[in-house]
Motif scaffolding. Structure first.
Motif, PDB file in Angstrom:
ATOM      1  N   ASN A 189       0.820  -1.219   0.000  1.00  0.00           N
ATOM      2  CA  ASN A 189       0.000   0.000   0.000  1.00  0.00           C
ATOM      3  C   ASN A 189       0.850   1.263   0.000  1.00  0.00           C
ATOM      4  O   ASN A 189       0.512   2.251  -0.660  1.00  0.00           O
ATOM      5  CB  ASN A 189      -0.963  -0.002   1.187  1.00  0.00           C
ATOM      6  N   ILE A 190       1.976   1.239   0.724  1.00  0.00           N
ATOM      7  CA  ILE A 190       2.868   2.407   0.745  1.00  0.00           C
ATOM      8  C   ILE A 190       3.449   2.645  -0.643  1.00  0.00           C
ATOM      9  O   ILE A 190       3.507   3.782  -1.122  1.00  0.00           O
ATOM     10  CB  ILE A 190       3.978   2.221   1.803  1.00  0.00           C
ATOM     11  N   ILE A 191       3.855   1.581  -1.314  1.00  0.00           N
ATOM     12  CA  ILE A 191       4.377   1.718  -2.678  1.00  0.00           C
ATOM     13  C   ILE A 191       3.283   2.213  -3.612  1.00  0.00           C
ATOM     14  O   ILE A 191       3.477   3.165  -4.377  1.00  0.00           O
ATOM     15  CB  ILE A 191       4.961   0.376  -3.181  1.00  0.00           C
ATOM     16  N   LEU A 220      10.208   7.764  -1.471  1.00  0.00           N
ATOM     17  CA  LEU A 220       9.578   6.511  -1.066  1.00  0.00           C
ATOM     18  C   LEU A 220      10.334   5.876   0.098  1.00  0.00           C
ATOM     19  O   LEU A 220       9.716   5.308   1.010  1.00  0.00           O
ATOM     20  CB  LEU A 220       9.509   5.551  -2.258  1.00  0.00           C
ATOM     21  N   LYS A 221      11.638   5.978   0.085  1.00  0.00           N
ATOM     22  CA  LYS A 221      12.446   5.466   1.210  1.00  0.00           C
ATOM     23  C   LYS A 221      11.980   6.082   2.527  1.00  0.00           C
ATOM     24  O   LYS A 221      11.789   5.395   3.533  1.00  0.00           O
ATOM     25  CB  LYS A 221      13.918   5.770   0.977  1.00  0.00           C
ATOM     26  N   LYS A 222      11.769   7.401   2.519  1.00  0.00           N
ATOM     27  CA  LYS A 222      11.338   8.094   3.747  1.00  0.00           C
ATOM     28  C   LYS A 222       9.966   7.615   4.215  1.00  0.00           C
ATOM     29  O   LYS A 222       9.725   7.471   5.418  1.00  0.00           O
ATOM     30  CB  LYS A 222      11.327   9.604   3.516  1.00  0.00           C
ATOM     31  N   GLU A 223       9.077   7.356   3.268  1.00  0.00           N
ATOM     32  CA  GLU A 223       7.743   6.852   3.633  1.00  0.00           C
ATOM     33  C   GLU A 223       7.845   5.452   4.253  1.00  0.00           C
ATOM     34  O   GLU A 223       7.136   5.139   5.211  1.00  0.00           O
ATOM     35  CB  GLU A 223       6.833   6.819   2.397  1.00  0.00           C
ATOM     36  N   LEU A 261       7.919   2.285   9.544  1.00  0.00           N
ATOM     37  CA  LEU A 261       8.641   1.261  10.317  1.00  0.00           C
ATOM     38  C   LEU A 261       8.499  -0.133   9.702  1.00  0.00           C
ATOM     39  O   LEU A 261       8.274  -1.128  10.405  1.00  0.00           O
ATOM     40  CB  LEU A 261       8.170   1.251  11.777  1.00  0.00           C
ATOM     41  N   LEU A 262       8.629  -0.196   8.385  1.00  0.00           N
ATOM     42  CA  LEU A 262       8.553  -1.498   7.719  1.00  0.00           C
ATOM     43  C   LEU A 262       9.716  -2.385   8.153  1.00  0.00           C
ATOM     44  O   LEU A 262      10.831  -1.912   8.345  1.00  0.00           O
ATOM     45  CB  LEU A 262       8.592  -1.312   6.196  1.00  0.00           C
TER      46      LEU A 262
END
Length: 199
Positions: A88-90, A179-182, A187-188
């Protein structure tokens, strides 16, 4: 200058690996068979992986693991297997040009089943700085990629070109700093980031 990162799996001395169950074909054969399919036709079974002196030792006993399920799940096919949270984040952070979709799979552990998602590219993206990329002599196989900053502006997720269809489902996933920051904010688990060369 904008930064981009290779999205890797986190190395731990004790962790989990999802093993494909049944008789499994070679990676490139499976990729072809999954063309136009949205569900993997076999399940994965979670096993404990312990780092030995010169090899990994696998066990069916998951009882002493502090974390069982990872957001970026290591697996026997080296596919980009992600939790729904990570997917979902991606998905929310796509720029719309990545041309990717998801294949659903089931991972079992003890009496529990979880749905995971395998990222699949549907188009080989033109992202390399050809002049600065190192190729294997006499081939178009990338040894050490250098990505083009100008070409990457249209993508938050991408991969390097591969021969055959190996670019479609690949562990070689690269992401933007945005995207890295998200992912860090969410906390993936199970992921690492390694800055990649961009010019």
């Amino acid at each position: 200058m904008k930064k981009y990162y290779f999205l890797g799996g986190k190395h731990t001395k004790v962790g989990t690996v999802a093993f494909a169950s049944g008789e499994i074909k070679l990676n490139h054969e499976l990729i072809s068979e999954l063309e136009d399919k949205s569900i993997v036709p076999f399940d994965f079974v979670l096993r404990k992986a312990i780092e030995g002196r010169d090899q990994l030792i696998y066990s069916e006993d998951l009882s002493e693991l502090s974390v069982l399920w990872q957001d970026y799940q290591a697996n026997s096919l080296a596919w980009p297997m992600m939790s729904e949270k990570m997917k979902n984040i991606i998905q929310v952070n796509l720029k719309g040009n990545e041309e990717l979709d998801w294949i659903t799979c089931t991972v079992k552990a003890n009496e529990e089943c979880k749905t995971y998602y395998i990222l699949r590219f549907n188009k080989m993206l033109d992202v390399l700085n050809i002049e600065k990329t190192l190729f294997i002599n006499g081939t178009d196989n990338v040894l050490q990629p250098c990505f083009s900053l100008d070409k990457l502006k249209d993508y938050n997720v991408f991969t390097k070109p591969f021969s055959y269809n190996l670019w479609k489902i690949t562990p070689a996933i690269y992401i933007s700093e945005e995207l890295k920051k998200e992912m860090q904010k969410a906390l993936l688990t199970g992921i690492t980031f390694e800055e990649t060369r961009v010019e």
